[in-house]
Structure formats: structure tokens, C-alpha cells
Scaffold this motif. Structure first.
Motif, mmCIF file in Angstrom:
data_model
loop_
_atom_site.group_PDB
_atom_site.id
_atom_site.type_symbol
_atom_site.label_atom_id
_atom_site.label_comp_id
_atom_site.label_asym_id
_atom_site.label_seq_id
_atom_site.Cartn_x
_atom_site.Cartn_y
_atom_site.Cartn_z
ATOM 1 N N ASP A 94 -3.426 -36.163 -63.806
ATOM 2 C CA ASP A 94 -4.474 -36.927 -64.488
ATOM 3 C C ASP A 94 -5.675 -36.074 -64.874
ATOM 4 O O ASP A 94 -6.720 -36.604 -65.253
ATOM 5 N N THR A 95 -5.555 -34.761 -64.792
ATOM 6 C CA THR A 95 -6.642 -33.866 -65.194
ATOM 7 C C THR A 95 -6.469 -33.485 -66.656
ATOM 8 O O THR A 95 -5.476 -32.878 -67.037
ATOM 9 N N ASN A 96 -7.445 -33.866 -67.480
ATOM 10 C CA ASN A 96 -7.426 -33.542 -68.896
ATOM 11 C C ASN A 96 -8.163 -32.220 -69.108
ATOM 12 O O ASN A 96 -9.362 -32.116 -68.846
ATOM 13 N N LEU A 97 -7.456 -31.221 -69.573
ATOM 14 C CA LEU A 97 -8.035 -29.879 -69.675
ATOM 15 C C LEU A 97 -9.061 -29.770 -70.804
ATOM 16 O O LEU A 97 -10.000 -28.980 -70.707
ATOM 17 N N ASP A 98 -8.905 -30.541 -71.873
ATOM 18 C CA ASP A 98 -9.930 -30.556 -72.916
ATOM 19 C C ASP A 98 -11.246 -31.096 -72.355
ATOM 20 O O ASP A 98 -12.322 -30.538 -72.596
ATOM 21 N N ASP A 99 -11.158 -32.198 -71.615
ATOM 22 C CA ASP A 99 -12.354 -32.783 -71.004
ATOM 23 C C ASP A 99 -12.955 -31.833 -69.972
ATOM 24 O O ASP A 99 -14.185 -31.711 -69.871
ATOM 25 N N LEU A 100 -12.101 -31.164 -69.198
ATOM 26 C CA LEU A 100 -12.594 -30.228 -68.183
ATOM 27 C C LEU A 100 -13.319 -29.051 -68.834
ATOM 28 O O LEU A 100 -14.358 -28.607 -68.337
ATOM 29 N N SER A 101 -12.800 -28.570 -69.942
ATOM 30 C CA SER A 101 -13.454 -27.480 -70.663
ATOM 31 C C SER A 101 -14.825 -27.888 -71.164
ATOM 32 O O SER A 101 -15.793 -27.125 -71.080
ATOM 33 N N GLU A 102 -14.905 -29.105 -71.678
ATOM 34 C CA GLU A 102 -16.199 -29.604 -72.148
ATOM 35 C C GLU A 102 -17.167 -29.778 -70.980
ATOM 36 O O GLU A 102 -18.363 -29.459 -71.091
ATOM 37 N N GLN A 103 -16.663 -30.263 -69.855
ATOM 38 C CA GLN A 103 -17.507 -30.478 -68.686
ATOM 39 C C GLN A 103 -18.026 -29.163 -68.102
ATOM 40 O O GLN A 103 -19.212 -29.049 -67.765
ATOM 41 N N LEU A 104 -17.162 -28.178 -67.984
ATOM 42 C CA LEU A 104 -17.537 -26.934 -67.313
ATOM 43 C C LEU A 104 -18.190 -25.915 -68.236
ATOM 44 O O LEU A 104 -18.988 -25.082 -67.779
ATOM 45 N N LEU A 105 -17.858 -25.970 -69.523
ATOM 46 C CA LEU A 105 -18.364 -24.956 -70.443
ATOM 47 C C LEU A 105 -19.262 -25.572 -71.513
ATOM 48 O O LEU A 105 -20.429 -25.221 -71.621
ATOM 49 N N GLY A 106 -18.720 -26.478 -72.313
ATOM 50 C CA GLY A 106 -19.511 -27.115 -73.359
ATOM 51 C C GLY A 106 -20.195 -26.077 -74.230
ATOM 52 O O GLY A 106 -19.620 -25.055 -74.605
ATOM 53 N N ASP A 107 -21.472 -26.331 -74.551
ATOM 54 C CA ASP A 107 -22.272 -25.370 -75.310
ATOM 55 C C ASP A 107 -23.125 -24.497 -74.400
ATOM 56 O O ASP A 107 -23.838 -23.617 -74.889
ATOM 57 N N SER A 108 -23.036 -24.732 -73.086
ATOM 58 C CA SER A 108 -23.981 -24.091 -72.169
ATOM 59 C C SER A 108 -23.441 -22.859 -71.460
ATOM 60 O O SER A 108 -24.223 -22.014 -71.019
ATOM 61 N N TYR A 109 -22.113 -22.744 -71.309
ATOM 62 C CA TYR A 109 -21.546 -21.674 -70.480
ATOM 63 C C TYR A 109 -20.385 -20.976 -71.186
ATOM 64 O O TYR A 109 -19.738 -21.546 -72.068
ATOM 65 N N ASP A 110 -20.136 -19.749 -70.733
ATOM 66 C CA ASP A 110 -19.030 -18.953 -71.245
ATOM 67 C C ASP A 110 -17.876 -18.860 -70.256
ATOM 68 O O ASP A 110 -16.719 -18.779 -70.661
ATOM 69 N N ILE A 111 -18.215 -18.839 -68.968
ATOM 70 C CA ILE A 111 -17.224 -18.644 -67.904
ATOM 71 C C ILE A 111 -17.513 -19.621 -66.775
ATOM 72 O O ILE A 111 -18.665 -19.756 -66.345
ATOM 73 N N ALA A 112 -16.499 -20.308 -66.301
ATOM 74 C CA ALA A 112 -16.620 -21.168 -65.118
ATOM 75 C C ALA A 112 -15.693 -20.615 -64.046
ATOM 76 O O ALA A 112 -14.509 -20.380 -64.283
ATOM 77 N N ILE A 113 -16.258 -20.401 -62.857
ATOM 78 C CA ILE A 113 -15.499 -19.817 -61.765
ATOM 79 C C ILE A 113 -15.946 -20.465 -60.456
ATOM 80 O O ILE A 113 -17.098 -20.876 -60.316
ATOM 81 N N ARG A 114 -15.032 -20.551 -59.529
ATOM 82 C CA ARG A 114 -15.308 -21.200 -58.249
ATOM 83 C C ARG A 114 -16.314 -20.386 -57.439
ATOM 84 O O ARG A 114 -16.185 -19.169 -57.314
ATOM 85 N N GLU A 115 -17.335 -21.042 -56.925
ATOM 86 C CA GLU A 115 -18.360 -20.331 -56.174
ATOM 87 C C GLU A 115 -17.817 -19.825 -54.846
ATOM 88 O O GLU A 115 -16.967 -20.452 -54.218
ATOM 89 N N GLY A 116 -18.315 -18.639 -54.423
ATOM 90 C CA GLY A 116 -17.918 -18.057 -53.144
ATOM 91 C C GLY A 116 -18.705 -18.647 -51.996
ATOM 92 O O GLY A 116 -19.786 -19.204 -52.182
ATOM 93 N N GLY A 117 -18.173 -18.495 -50.797
ATOM 94 C CA GLY A 117 -18.781 -19.139 -49.642
ATOM 95 C C GLY A 117 -19.666 -18.263 -48.780
ATOM 96 O O GLY A 117 -20.253 -18.736 -47.816
ATOM 97 N N HIS A 118 -19.771 -16.966 -49.111
ATOM 98 C CA HIS A 118 -20.545 -16.067 -48.277
ATOM 99 C C HIS A 118 -21.759 -15.529 -49.018
ATOM 100 O O HIS A 118 -21.853 -15.636 -50.240
ATOM 101 N N SER A 119 -22.678 -14.946 -48.288
ATOM 102 C CA SER A 119 -23.961 -14.554 -48.856
ATOM 103 C C SER A 119 -23.988 -13.131 -49.372
ATOM 104 O O SER A 119 -24.913 -12.755 -50.080
ATOM 105 N N SER A 120 -23.014 -12.307 -49.013
ATOM 106 C CA SER A 120 -23.025 -10.909 -49.418
ATOM 107 C C SER A 120 -21.611 -10.348 -49.388
ATOM 108 O O SER A 120 -20.713 -10.915 -48.757
ATOM 109 N N ILE A 121 -21.418 -9.199 -50.056
ATOM 110 C CA ILE A 121 -20.093 -8.594 -50.017
ATOM 111 C C ILE A 121 -19.794 -8.018 -48.637
ATOM 112 O O ILE A 121 -18.632 -7.913 -48.259
ATOM 113 N N GLU A 122 -20.839 -7.655 -47.876
ATOM 114 C CA GLU A 122 -20.587 -7.194 -46.502
ATOM 115 C C GLU A 122 -19.994 -8.323 -45.667
ATOM 116 O O GLU A 122 -19.026 -8.117 -44.920
#
Length: 236
Positions: A94-122
Motif C-alpha cells: 500500500d506504499t505509493n512511491l509517487d506520493d512518497l517521492s512528493e512527501q520526502l523530496l517535493g520541491d524542497s529536497y534532493d536526497i532523502a536518507i534514513r537518519e543515523g542513531g549515533h552522535s559521531s563517527i567514533e
């Protein structure tokens, strides 16, 4: 709008999950396996001559994921959007990829990626070692030169998880992934999340305001639009 879902299959790390959604997107699986059996993915075979700089199945998988342009000749011309998903993910019915693209990118963003859970690369590196996803030597040989680089901003260590990436298929988005790819293959660790902050830092530094690459870091609500299955085994 024309989009493509990309996945990658090297070794026998995961079973290939057949798509169950009805989106009018192409589904391509990049692989070096000539015997891969699938009904709904279009298999794109990549010979070892194109993979010789990527040693081991995990590095092949991450290298292809970060910069599939190296392995698909007409990618830039053919599609408006690219969705990368790991082999243990599947787009829900039931996930519509056209709608998801508009939601995550639209006119505001170029790349959508899942946020990481830690504060530093160390901190991320230590977690990788504890979970035995890479050796302490490989992690140290990756993190140490990054932290010492004058081009790395230690105050801008934005971490991300690469198992779901949606991007506009533009030249400037491609420039970011080309940068990340070069950093990934140039460092010791097979874990791509360790070089993402360096690529993010570099691209923020060199891009002018009118060409700035805009990132949308999403959370679990977006991840829930995908089925997540346990990995079958560790990478060889």
C-alpha cells in the motif's frame, strides 16, 4: 514522473524479495549472480571486470548502492527518481512511491536518507566493532584519517543509514554520491555509514547556495512504509 527501485545481490547474504506493490516504477536488481531466479525484478548482471576494485560481497553491495551510475549506463537519462533499498527490504503493497517521492523530496529536497542513531563517527565505529560488523583495525584506519582531514567538519557529523535512500536523479545529487563513493572505496572499513559524514561535510563546503544539495533525514515513520526482513547471514 518515472522512477526506479534498485537493489543489489552479491553472494548469498539475503534472499531476493519479490516486489508486491503495484507502483509504475521499474525494479532492477544489480548482481554478479548468473543464476539468480526472480519473476518481478529485472536482473542487471555486472561482470567481475567492473567489480575488481570492490573486494568482497559487502564492499560490492555498498559500492553499487552508493553509486549505481557506474553499473547502469542510461540511469541518468532514463529516470527522474531513484529508490535504493537493501535486499532485506520490500516496498509495502500500500506504499505509493509517487506520493512518497512528493512527501520526502517535493520541491524542497534532493536526497532523502534514513537518519543515523549515533552522535559521531567514533560512537558509530565503536558500535560496529561491538556488533562485529567490521574489525577494529578497519574501523580505526577509516575514522582516524577522516578526523584528521582539514576538509572534515567535526561539528557537522551527520550520520545516516543507507538501507533506504530516495533521491532525485539530477547532476547535483549524482555529484554527492560520486563523492561518497570515492571516499568509501578509498577507506578501509566496509561500513559505508562511516564515510557518509565526510561526504556530507565535503559537499556542504563546495556547493554554492544556488546549487546546494538539500537533505531530508527521515525517521521510523517512513521506514514503516517498507517491510523489513532479518538478514539471512553475515556477509563473507
Amino acid at each position: 514522473m518515472k522512477g526506479v527501485v534498485l537493489t543489489y545481490h552479491f553472494g548469498d547474504h539475503d534472499n531476493l524479495l519479490e516486489p508486491v506493490c503495484s507502483n509504475d516504477w521499474d525494479f532492477l536488481c544489480i548482481t554478479n549472480n548468473t543464476k539468480l531466479d526472480t519473476k518481478k525484478w529485472t536482473v542487471v548482471y555486472v561482470g567481475e571486470d567492473k567489480l575488481k576494485h570492490l573486494e568482497g560481497d559487502k564492499r560490492k553491495s555498498s559500492g553499487v548502492k552508493i553509486f549505481p551510475d557506474n553499473f547502469l549506463d542510461d540511469l541518468l537519462e532514463k529516470y527522474d527518481y531513484i529508490l535504493n533499498i537493501d535486499g532485506n527490504f520490500r516496498v509495502k503493497s500500500d506504499t505509493n512511491l509517487d506520493d512518497l517521492s512528493e512527501q520526502l523530496l517535493g520541491d524542497s529536497y534532493d536526497i532523502a536518507i534514513r537518519e543515523g542513531g549515533h552522535s559521531s563517527i567514533e560512537e558509530e565505529g565503536q558500535k560496529i566493532i561491538e556488533c562485529k560488523r567490521d574489525t577494529s583495525e578497519n574501523v580505526e584506519k577509516t575514522i582516524t584519517p577522516i578526523l584528521k582531514s582539514p576538509n572534515f567538519d567535526p561539528l557537522n557529523q551527520r550520520l545516516a543509514v543507507s538501507n533506504i535512500i530516495l533521491r532525485k536523479n539530477t547532476h547535483k545529487a549524482r555529484q554527492f554520491f560520486a563523492t561518497w563513493y570515492m571516499l568509501y572505496i578509498g577507506h578501509q572499513s566496509v561500513r559505508d555509514q562511516l564515510t557518509f559524514p565526510f561526504a556530507y561535510s565535503l559537499i556542504k563546503e563546495v556547493m554554492s547556495k544556488d546549487k546546494e544539495i538539500r537533505f531530508n533525514f527521515f525517521g521510523q515513520d517512513i521506514v514503516n512504509k517498507f517491510e523489513s526482513h532479518p538478514h539471512q547471514k553475515n556477509y563473507d
